[in-house]
Design an enzyme around this catalytic site. Structure first.
Site, mmCIF file in Angstrom:
data_model
loop_
_atom_site.group_PDB
_atom_site.id
_atom_site.type_symbol
_atom_site.label_atom_id
_atom_site.label_comp_id
_atom_site.label_asym_id
_atom_site.label_seq_id
_atom_site.Cartn_x
_atom_site.Cartn_y
_atom_site.Cartn_z
ATOM 1 N N GLU A 171 0.826 -1.206 0.000
ATOM 2 C CA GLU A 171 0.000 0.000 0.000
ATOM 3 C C GLU A 171 0.858 1.253 0.000
ATOM 4 O O GLU A 171 2.027 1.233 0.343
ATOM 5 C CB GLU A 171 -0.925 0.013 1.215
ATOM 6 C CG GLU A 171 -0.306 -0.477 2.522
ATOM 7 C CD GLU A 171 0.866 0.319 3.020
ATOM 8 O OE1 GLU A 171 0.809 1.563 2.938
ATOM 9 O OE2 GLU A 171 1.847 -0.278 3.489
ATOM 10 N N GLU A 315 4.564 -0.694 1.469
ATOM 11 C CA GLU A 315 4.784 -0.952 0.037
ATOM 12 C C GLU A 315 4.841 -2.444 -0.299
ATOM 13 O O GLU A 315 5.154 -2.810 -1.426
ATOM 14 C CB GLU A 315 6.085 -0.316 -0.479
ATOM 15 C CG GLU A 315 6.225 1.155 -0.318
ATOM 16 C CD GLU A 315 7.580 1.671 -0.818
ATOM 17 O OE1 GLU A 315 8.345 0.890 -1.428
ATOM 18 O OE2 GLU A 315 7.866 2.852 -0.601
#
Length: 346
Positions: A171, A315
């Site tokens: 994310e 991430e």
């Protein structure tokens, strides 16, 4: 989106066959530690006593958050869009790790508050330009929540259709640790002081303010009497968190294992497991984040992390880091000689 019957775990017979092979390999039983358990779990997931090497695929879901206006992050909201540009140019940590481990990588704009239509290499699946400020109103409408969930499901389906046999979700969204902390508190019963962390690097005063914001947001949400995890997701979540929950749910239904990343992904995992019981059997926790509360979330999910390296980047980076360990577990399981093959008496 409707609750389903609990999912079955990975195949028990295949797991038993893989475990029997482990007992025959030229080593003392258990001497390779968790590598042995990982190989057997992946075998069960694939229903192959000797599993195929992994073909990993990663989706990064990006979205903005209205709660960023409350000063709960060390960085401005504009960093979300800037980081999506960085992803597109191949310059982020997850880009490096995906290249290193030959993992397919896609970045999905599910809710960035910027026009990214011309950005090459970004999957355009925007539901809204960010969530509302969850301190004052529901973060998402029901339609937005459901659309974001579907975005995540489509991403998982794309990867699986292209042959991926292991998935990772990551994310990007400034202030998403606040939304994640709210969800974790709501779904776990933990207090904000046990869950809220420093995110991108808040000082002590910033941390105290963030805890206060989460407490007040929970109080506001409770006035709407949310009854299900999906209700809480609409009240306190974010577009990328909803998308990740859908991604996890779809992968589990299709029998494809997922390596979980850190704090935000684990919040989505709580929602997914509450909505689709048994999904957690298809998940592996890559690491314990430095973010406060992550260890307790993993305990609630019944997952033991592989690493504890003080990571807090997000991430999907922590999940990508364990890929070589998983590939090594499979290679050892498949390529080591048995005692019979080596002619070693037992």
């Amino acid at each position: 989106m409707q609750s389903t019957a609990p999912l079955m775990p990975p195949d028990a017979l295949t797991h038993a066959a893989a475990l029997a092979r482990q007992q025959q390999l030229t080593k003392p039983p258990g001497s390779l530690g968790r590598l042995e358990a990982l190989a057997c779990w992946l075998a069960a997931c694939q229903q192959r006593a000797q599993p195929e090497p992994l073909r990993p695929a990663i989706s990064i879901f990006a979205a903005d958050h209205g709660i960023a206006a409350e000063g709960v992050s060390a960085y401005p909201a504009s960093v979300t869009a800037a980081m999506v540009h960085n992803f597109a140019q191949g310059g982020a940590a997850i880009n490096v790790l995906a290249r290193q481990h030959q993992a397919r990588l896609e970045v999905v704009d599910v809710g960035v508050n910027a026009d990214l239509q011309g950005l090459v290499g970004i999957v355009q699946d925007k539901v809204a330009p960010g969530s509302a400020n969850l301190l004052h109103q529901p973060a998402l409408t029901r339609d937005q929540r459901d659309a974001a969930w579907a975005t995540g499901e489509r991403a998982a389906e794309r990867h699986i259709a292209q042959g991926a046999n292991l998935l990772i979700a990551g994310e990007m969204g400034i202030a998403n640790t606040t939304a994640a902390a709210c969800l974790i508190c709501a779904l776990s019963g933990l207090a904000p002081e046990q869950v809220v962390g420093r995110g991108t690097g808040l000082d002590d005063a910033g941390l105290l303010h963030k805890q206060t914001v989460v407490t007040r947001a929970l109080q506001r949400a409770q006035t709407h009497r949310p009854a299900t995890a999906l209700d809480w997701l609409a009240q306190l979540g974010g577009l990328e968190i909803a998308a990740i929950a859908g991604f996890l749910a779809c992968a589990a239904r299709q029998g494809v294992p997922v390596v979980l990343d850190g704090f935000i992904v684990s919040a989505a995992a709580l929602v997914c497991e509450a909505q689709q019981a048994g999904s957690r059997h298809w998940w592996l926790a890559s690491h314990q984040s430095q973010e406060t509360g992550h260890a307790m979330v993993l305990q609630q999910l019944g997952l033991t992390p592989l690493l504890d390296w003080q990571l807090r980047l997000g991430e999907g980076s922590g999940a990508a880091l364990v890929l070589p360990l998983l590939q090594a577990a499979i290679a050892l399981h498949n390529q080591m000689a048995t005692f019979a093959e080596a002619g070693i008496p037992t």
